[in-house]
Design an enzyme around this catalytic site. Structure first.
Site, PDB file in Angstrom:
ATOM      1  N   ASP A  18       0.791  -1.246   0.000  1.00  0.00           N
ATOM      2  CA  ASP A  18       0.000   0.000   0.000  1.00  0.00           C
ATOM      3  C   ASP A  18       0.821   1.294   0.000  1.00  0.00           C
ATOM      4  O   ASP A  18       0.473   2.249   0.714  1.00  0.00           O
ATOM      5  CB  ASP A  18      -0.969   0.017   1.199  1.00  0.00           C
ATOM      6  CG  ASP A  18      -2.020  -1.082   1.138  1.00  0.00           C
ATOM      7  OD1 ASP A  18      -1.996  -1.881   0.186  1.00  0.00           O
ATOM      8  OD2 ASP A  18      -2.867  -1.146   2.059  1.00  0.00           O
ATOM      9  N   LYS A 116      -7.014  -4.758  -3.307  1.00  0.00           N
ATOM     10  CA  LYS A 116      -7.823  -5.291  -2.203  1.00  0.00           C
ATOM     11  C   LYS A 116      -8.722  -4.206  -1.645  1.00  0.00           C
ATOM     12  O   LYS A 116      -8.431  -3.017  -1.803  1.00  0.00           O
ATOM     13  CB  LYS A 116      -6.908  -5.841  -1.108  1.00  0.00           C
ATOM     14  CG  LYS A 116      -5.979  -4.785  -0.553  1.00  0.00           C
ATOM     15  CD  LYS A 116      -5.010  -5.358   0.449  1.00  0.00           C
ATOM     16  CE  LYS A 116      -4.106  -4.298   1.008  1.00  0.00           C
ATOM     17  NZ  LYS A 116      -4.782  -3.218   1.746  1.00  0.00           N
ATOM     18  N   CYS A 161      -2.269  -2.902   7.525  1.00  0.00           N
ATOM     19  CA  CYS A 161      -2.138  -3.769   6.347  1.00  0.00           C
ATOM     20  C   CYS A 161      -0.869  -4.619   6.355  1.00  0.00           C
ATOM     21  O   CYS A 161      -0.892  -5.775   5.937  1.00  0.00           O
ATOM     22  CB  CYS A 161      -2.274  -2.933   5.083  1.00  0.00           C
ATOM     23  SG  CYS A 161      -3.971  -2.323   4.898  1.00  0.00           S
TER      24      CYS A 161
HETATM   25  C1  VGL Z   1      -4.807   0.715   5.576  1.00  0.00           C
HETATM   26  C2  VGL Z   1      -6.423   1.643   6.889  1.00  0.00           C
HETATM   27  C3  VGL Z   1      -7.337   1.565   5.859  1.00  0.00           C
HETATM   28  C4  VGL Z   1      -3.382   0.279   5.433  1.00  0.00           C
HETATM   29  C5  VGL Z   1      -5.703   0.623   4.528  1.00  0.00           C
HETATM   30  O1  VGL Z   1      -2.854   0.254   4.303  1.00  0.00           O
HETATM   31  O2  VGL Z   1      -2.762  -0.053   6.484  1.00  0.00           O
HETATM   32  N1  VGL Z   1      -5.172   1.213   6.748  1.00  0.00           N
HETATM   33  N2  VGL Z   1      -6.961   1.052   4.684  1.00  0.00           N
END
Ligand code: VGL
Ligand code: ZN
Length: 214
Positions: A18, A116, A161
């Site tokens: 991410d 995702k 994540c």
């Molecule tokens: C994430 C909160 C919401 C992350 C993704 O990448 O850790 N955290 N969506």
């Protein structure tokens, strides 16, 4: 010759979680000091022949967005069908610039991008399994079919994540190493300490990028 604690081999895969503008400084859900992951990740990318990226990828109106729950404030929780859900500011909406992979990543040889969180009613912190803990993303099958036995994890956020992905990697039968200086956390109410404890209990290893050689 330097002797490294760990070396990247043909059966290792670097899993970059991410690294998207919305999670970096100035983004919609900026992880504190998030930019600091870029340099160590790019350095790791030069050591690993095999790299997989994930991309948080939500439709507008996603159930994890605070704006979908009138009266709630960001970072409060609510009960969804599968359990407790943190309510996040809107982030990583499909097709928006904040959801792109960061242009600062130097990983042209990455072999797969796994998206995702695209089901409207289910969040997905983990790269392996959605937040209902049952819907698979397909990543475990992909890694297994490719012959990988160990994943090295980096990116954001350590306590969401990255952590959930590392624990699910163990559950799917892979060795998992979190590269701690190549991750940054959100840290809501002690979530970072909890995540390291949960990862240790699951058999996730923790290493610094300087200890990894190619
Ligand atoms: C994430 C909160 C919401 C992350 C993704 O990448 O850790 N955290 N969506
Ligand atoms: Zn998200």
């Amino acid at each position: 010759m330097t002797s490294y604690a760990l070396r990247a081999t043909e059966t290792d895969c670097l899993l970059v979680i991410d690294v998207q503008p919305d999670f970096l400084p100035g983004g919609a859900l900026a992880v504190p000091d998030g930019d600091a992951v870029i340099a160590p990740i790019n350095a790791l990318g030069r050591l690993f022949r095999h790299v997989v990226l994930t991309q948080d990828w939500h439709p507008a109106g996603h159930a994890s967005f605070v704006t979908s729950h009138p009266g709630k404030k960001p970072f409060e929780t609510t009960a969804l069908a599968y359990g407790e859900q943190v309510l996040w500011p809107e982030h990583c909406i499909q097709g928006t610039p904040g959801a792109d992979l960061s242009p600062k990543l130097e990983l042209p040889h990455a072999e797969l991008i796994i998206r995702k969180g695209y089901r409207p009613g289910i969040d997905s912190y983990s790269a392996f399994r959605e937040a209902d803990r049952t819907t698979p993303t397909g990543l475990a099958g992909y890694l297994r079919e490719r012959g990988f036995t160990r994943v090295f994890l980096c990116g954001v956020a350590t306590d969401y994540c990255v952590g959930w992905s590392a624990i699910d990697a163990r559950e799917a039968g892979f060795e998992a190493v979190v590269v701690e200086d190549a991750c940054r956390a959100i840290d809501l109410d002690g979530s970072l300490e909890r995540a390291w404890g949960d990862m240790a209990a699951a058999g996730v290893e923790r290493e610094r990028s300087g200890a990894i050689g190619g």
